[in-house]
Design a protein around this motif. Structure first.
Motif, PDB file in Angstrom:
ATOM      1  N   PRO A   1      61.389 -16.755 -30.407  1.00 40.74           N
ATOM      2  CA  PRO A   1      60.221 -16.586 -31.294  1.00 40.74           C
ATOM      3  C   PRO A   1      60.187 -17.533 -32.494  1.00 40.74           C
ATOM      4  O   PRO A   1      59.159 -17.658 -33.141  1.00 40.74           O
ATOM      5  CB  PRO A   1      60.342 -15.128 -31.779  1.00 40.74           C
ATOM      6  N   SER A   2      61.304 -18.186 -32.787  1.00 37.55           N
ATOM      7  CA  SER A   2      61.371 -19.072 -33.964  1.00 37.55           C
ATOM      8  C   SER A   2      62.398 -20.166 -33.709  1.00 37.55           C
ATOM      9  O   SER A   2      63.429 -19.918 -33.071  1.00 37.55           O
ATOM     10  CB  SER A   2      61.786 -18.249 -35.191  1.00 37.55           C
TER      11      SER A   2
ATOM     12  N   ILE B   1      52.818  -7.964 -35.479  1.00 31.99           N
ATOM     13  CA  ILE B   1      53.341  -7.858 -34.113  1.00 31.99           C
ATOM     14  C   ILE B   1      54.036  -6.502 -33.933  1.00 31.99           C
ATOM     15  O   ILE B   1      53.833  -5.814 -32.935  1.00 31.99           O
ATOM     16  CB  ILE B   1      54.311  -9.029 -33.824  1.00 31.99           C
TER      17      ILE B   1
ATOM     18  N   ASP C   1      53.151 -12.099 -40.078  1.00 28.14           N
ATOM     19  CA  ASP C   1      52.818 -11.914 -38.659  1.00 28.14           C
ATOM     20  C   ASP C   1      53.808 -11.010 -37.931  1.00 28.14           C
ATOM     21  O   ASP C   1      53.423 -10.275 -37.020  1.00 28.14           O
ATOM     22  CB  ASP C   1      52.770 -13.274 -37.946  1.00 28.14           C
ATOM     23  N   SER C   2      55.078 -11.061 -38.324  1.00 27.23           N
ATOM     24  CA  SER C   2      56.062 -10.193 -37.663  1.00 27.23           C
ATOM     25  C   SER C   2      55.684  -8.728 -37.856  1.00 27.23           C
ATOM     26  O   SER C   2      55.902  -7.901 -36.965  1.00 27.23           O
ATOM     27  CB  SER C   2      57.462 -10.428 -38.233  1.00 27.23           C
TER      28      SER C   2
ATOM     29  N   VAL D   1      66.011 -10.795 -31.068  1.00 31.41           N
ATOM     30  CA  VAL D   1      65.016  -9.774 -31.430  1.00 31.41           C
ATOM     31  C   VAL D   1      65.029  -8.670 -30.382  1.00 31.41           C
ATOM     32  O   VAL D   1      65.094  -8.955 -29.187  1.00 31.41           O
ATOM     33  CB  VAL D   1      63.619 -10.423 -31.490  1.00 31.41           C
TER      34      VAL D   1
ATOM     35  N   MET E   1      53.430 -16.492 -30.249  1.00 33.42           N
ATOM     36  CA  MET E   1      53.893 -15.358 -29.432  1.00 33.42           C
ATOM     37  C   MET E   1      52.803 -14.953 -28.424  1.00 33.42           C
ATOM     38  O   MET E   1      53.106 -14.598 -27.283  1.00 33.42           O
ATOM     39  CB  MET E   1      54.260 -14.173 -30.327  1.00 33.42           C
TER      40      MET E   1
ATOM     41  N   TYR F   1      63.413 -14.695 -46.409  1.00 33.80           N
ATOM     42  CA  TYR F   1      62.735 -13.742 -47.281  1.00 33.80           C
ATOM     43  C   TYR F   1      63.504 -13.557 -48.583  1.00 33.80           C
ATOM     44  O   TYR F   1      64.733 -13.465 -48.581  1.00 33.80           O
ATOM     45  CB  TYR F   1      62.584 -12.393 -46.556  1.00 33.80           C
TER      46      TYR F   1
ATOM     47  N   VAL G   1      58.237 -16.117 -37.629  1.00 32.00           N
ATOM     48  CA  VAL G   1      57.563 -15.819 -36.370  1.00 32.00           C
ATOM     49  C   VAL G   1      56.051 -15.745 -36.603  1.00 32.00           C
ATOM     50  O   VAL G   1      55.608 -15.181 -37.593  1.00 32.00           O
ATOM     51  CB  VAL G   1      58.066 -14.458 -35.822  1.00 32.00           C
TER      52      VAL G   1
ATOM     53  N   LEU H   1      67.025 -14.474 -39.381  1.00 30.81           N
ATOM     54  CA  LEU H   1      65.821 -14.867 -40.127  1.00 30.81           C
ATOM     55  C   LEU H   1      65.807 -14.297 -41.550  1.00 30.81           C
ATOM     56  O   LEU H   1      64.887 -14.561 -42.318  1.00 30.81           O
ATOM     57  CB  LEU H   1      64.565 -14.421 -39.358  1.00 30.81           C
TER      58      LEU H   1
ATOM     59  N   PRO I   1      62.578  -9.939 -38.135  1.00 35.47           N
ATOM     60  CA  PRO I   1      62.889  -9.435 -36.787  1.00 35.47           C
ATOM     61  C   PRO I   1      64.349  -9.616 -36.367  1.00 35.47           C
ATOM     62  O   PRO I   1      64.767  -9.016 -35.383  1.00 35.47           O
ATOM     63  CB  PRO I   1      61.979 -10.267 -35.872  1.00 35.47           C
TER      64      PRO I   1
END
Lengths: 247, 247
Positions: free
Chosen positions: B12-13, A184, A180-181, A156, B161, A20, B156, A16, A12
């Protein structure tokens, strides 16, 4: 949960991205307002290529050197020293066809360079104007995907998550999504899809307010319109070019 | 947009916490599965106080020194060397009343210490079991608020959330909210509120899967139930205690 489908994650915010693994992964750079909408538009209207750079100084220097159009924004306005801005309406066929554009933006081109520096397998850029081209490519490639939201100075934002959600909604059967992102983002998109402009206006999205203050409602509507500049911008040898034919 | 209402933001994080100014701000630490649900429950059931610590080693050391109960988890399981875990069902009135609990968890207690280190005005902890206590306090205080999601190793997550969205939905008329993460959180909550368990199951939330694999569906249902342990855990002098009376 194990199957042979490739993974798909959504990041997001650029802050972040490091969470990944993007090696051997297709990274989709998403900056709906307005970098990746403008990139799709310029290439759709025949630009030879777009060279994304991460600073205004580099943009000016390179523009002089190769005699290209220099463009970009900082904080939503044309950056000092550059000729053009970050509105898709500046890049008509008459103006941009056959030309090279050197582009720098607050968030989108920054994230693109982060992804390259971190060893992304392939980098493409997406927004609503080229939604279908992105989805078709991702489905055909059968490789891991990271949807990278450019956000706004690492915060975000609504519109990039909305586009991530639109992609997820179209491609999810082809991927293993344990993120989860992504859930969402898809939920957000399903709430917005019948009237995306109304949704982000109603939710008082920060970038909506920023652009509206500059009188750019027209840009907002354009950037949220699916498939009006439906090409696949693909990063190769320092440039974004249209990816044609067999992917 | 200018008015006299205090601001409210959602982080969010933990990896995004630095984007927000938290001086003179009430920071709500949110770790629905399960740290902040367990904290509310233990205090509701009469625990004298809860001392949050950020490492297992500190937890063991302090527990010995003050003869307190040591508890915590790493990756969803009781951490080696600790006596109890992170399930609200471990902290019944019979067991915890009058006792001191030293607690460390993967995400929640980590974020709490980050917020303290960065100079938060006040730190409180929230989850669905104490939703109303949180909302009432925030409305009464009329101070800037940051809703801090503990997330999962900086990724996240759905449930934190969701809780941020539940708070926003109840308090938003009292705040000036110029924050897309807050709009996203509220949208998520409005989609989920009629059946939160069903929503996160259907969306395949990662933490739902993790806890279900440990046989903890009962914990999930409990942690999503509003107001069953409706106290306000308030951080003061190194401990979380129940904040009583006039806020």
């Amino acid at each position: 949960m194990s199957n042979n489908k490739p993974t798909l994650y959504t990041s997001p915010s650029p802050a972040l991205l490091d969470l990944y693994d993007i090696n051997n992964t297709i990274v989709v750079i998403i900056d709906v307002f307005r970098a990746t909408s403008t990139i799709a538009t310029a290439l759709y209207n025949g630009a030879k290529c777009i060279i994304p750079v991460d600073s205004v100084a580099k943009c000016i220097e390179l523009g002089k050197k190769i005699e290209a159009i220099t463009a970009g924004e900082r904080d939503g306005k044309i950056a000092e020293g550059l000729e053009y801005g970050n509105s898709p309406f500046e890049y008509s066929k008459e103006f941009i066809s056959g030309k090279t554009l050197v582009l720098t933006t607050t968030n989108g081109t920054k994230l693109l360079h982060m992804a390259l520096d971190r060893g992304a397998g392939h980098v493409i850029t997406g927004s609503f104007p080229n939604l279908s081209a992105i989805c078709e490519y991702l489905i055909q490639q059968k490789q891991p995907v990271l949807l990278g939201c450019a956000a706004w100075k690492d915060r975000v934002n609504m519109e990039d998550m909305l586009f991530a959600g639109a992609v997820i909604h179209q491609v999810k059967e082809h991927f293993n999504i344990n993120c989860d992102s992504s859930g969402i983002a898809e939920t957000l998109y399903l709430n917005a899809k019948s009237d995306m402009y109304g949704f982000i206006k109603d939710k008082q999205a920060t970038h909506f307010q920023r652009l509206t203050n500059f009188g750019l409602e027209k840009d907002i509507r354009y950037c949220l319109t699916p498939d009006i500049a439906n090409v696949l911008p693909f990063y190769e040898d320092g440039k974004l070019v249209v990816h044609n034919g067999q992917y």
